[in-house]
Design an enzyme around this catalytic site. Structure first.
Site, PDB file in Angstrom:
ATOM      1  N   ILE A  57     -22.142 -19.945 -38.138  1.00 61.02           N
ATOM      2  CA  ILE A  57     -23.138 -19.363 -37.248  1.00 61.02           C
ATOM      3  C   ILE A  57     -22.879 -17.858 -37.283  1.00 61.02           C
ATOM      4  CG2 ILE A  57     -21.658 -19.771 -35.208  1.00 61.02           C
ATOM      5  CD1 ILE A  57     -24.222 -19.992 -33.540  1.00 61.02           C
ATOM      6  N   SER A  58     -23.928 -17.101 -37.568  1.00 58.07           N
ATOM      7  CA  SER A  58     -23.754 -15.671 -37.809  1.00 58.07           C
ATOM      8  C   SER A  58     -23.236 -14.940 -36.579  1.00 58.07           C
ATOM      9  CB  SER A  58     -25.080 -15.040 -38.245  1.00 58.07           C
ATOM     10  OG  SER A  58     -25.445 -15.462 -39.523  1.00 58.07           O
ATOM     11  N   GLN A  59     -22.541 -13.845 -36.836  1.00 56.85           N
ATOM     12  CA  GLN A  59     -22.104 -12.931 -35.786  1.00 56.85           C
ATOM     13  C   GLN A  59     -23.332 -12.433 -35.019  1.00 56.85           C
ATOM     14  OE1 GLN A  59     -20.157  -9.563 -37.478  1.00 56.85           O
ATOM     15  NE2 GLN A  59     -19.846  -8.507 -35.531  1.00 56.85           N
TER      16      GLN A  59
END
Length: 217
Positions: free
Chosen positions: A64-66
């Site tokens: 899950i992206s930053q």
């Protein structure tokens, strides 16, 4: 599934202030991140990590992206409420949920079948009406084109021509391009049928874009 406490909302407000300090200026984007309960995109045992500004593994070799990356890419899209948006790489569904706060017509395609099924169930449970597809996102969704905006959430070795051809004139593609270790964020605007203008921004590190126009599996 839907537990979103006062504490969670406070953590999101703190995260938004952190993103503002890091240079995110689009208030609509910041409001979207303040609205979406990121912890619900984590397994229960890892939810304490949800409001840290960092990427986190979600299985299947994906992350899950930053939040900063999500905000940065979304800001570059310059979304209008009437835009038809294509997201390449649904992943956990978090970026998709943020996009839906800004434009209700979001199409998203995920390469990994296991992630696709779990994310499809998650977004449905959250009442988020994205149009979800499972397949090779590197070639886009030609049957649904054209799109006003296209967002790629995985690192690509090149800018796929097939995605450029699915943009409306005036539309924009945001994509990280580089090698398998670092990529530079690009925005490509289609100014006419045959003319495209490219801009370069900061460096990031994404998981690889797999598929015909990406990296081989």
């Amino acid at each position: 599934m839907h537990a979103d406490s006062y504490r969670h909302r406070g953590l999101r407000r703190s995260l938004v202030e952190e993103l503002r300090r890091k240079g995110i200026r689009d208030e609509r984007v910041l409001t979207a991140l303040a609205t979406v309960p990121r912890h619900l995109f984590f397994e229960p045992g890892f939810q304490q990590h949800a409001y840290q500004d960092k990427a986190f593994p979600i299985g299947q070799g994906q992350t899950i992206s930053q939040p900063y990356t999500v905000a940065y890419q979304t800001q570059l899209l310059r979304l209008a409420p009437t835009d038809r948006v294509l997201e390449i790489g649904t992943g956990s569904g978090y970026q998709c949920a943020v996009l839906l706060q800004l434009a209700p017509q979001v199409f998203s395609i995920e390469y990994n079948t296991v992630l696709f099924e779990s994310t499809r169930r998650r977004l449905a449970a959250l009442g988020l009406p994205a149009h979800l597809f499972c397949g090779d996102g590197s070639v886009g969704l030609p049957a649904q084109a054209p799109f006003d905006k296209i967002l790629v959430t995985a690192g690509s070795p090149t800018i796929p021509r097939t995605l450029l051809r699915q943009l409306r004139v005036g539309g924009a593609l945001v994509i990280p391009v580089g090698d398998e270790h670092t990529q530079r964020m690009m925005r490509v605007v289609r100014e006419s049928e045959e003319e495209f203008v490219r801009e370069e921004f900061e460096e990031f590190r994404f998981v690889p874009l797999l598929g015909q126009a990406g990296w081989p599996k």
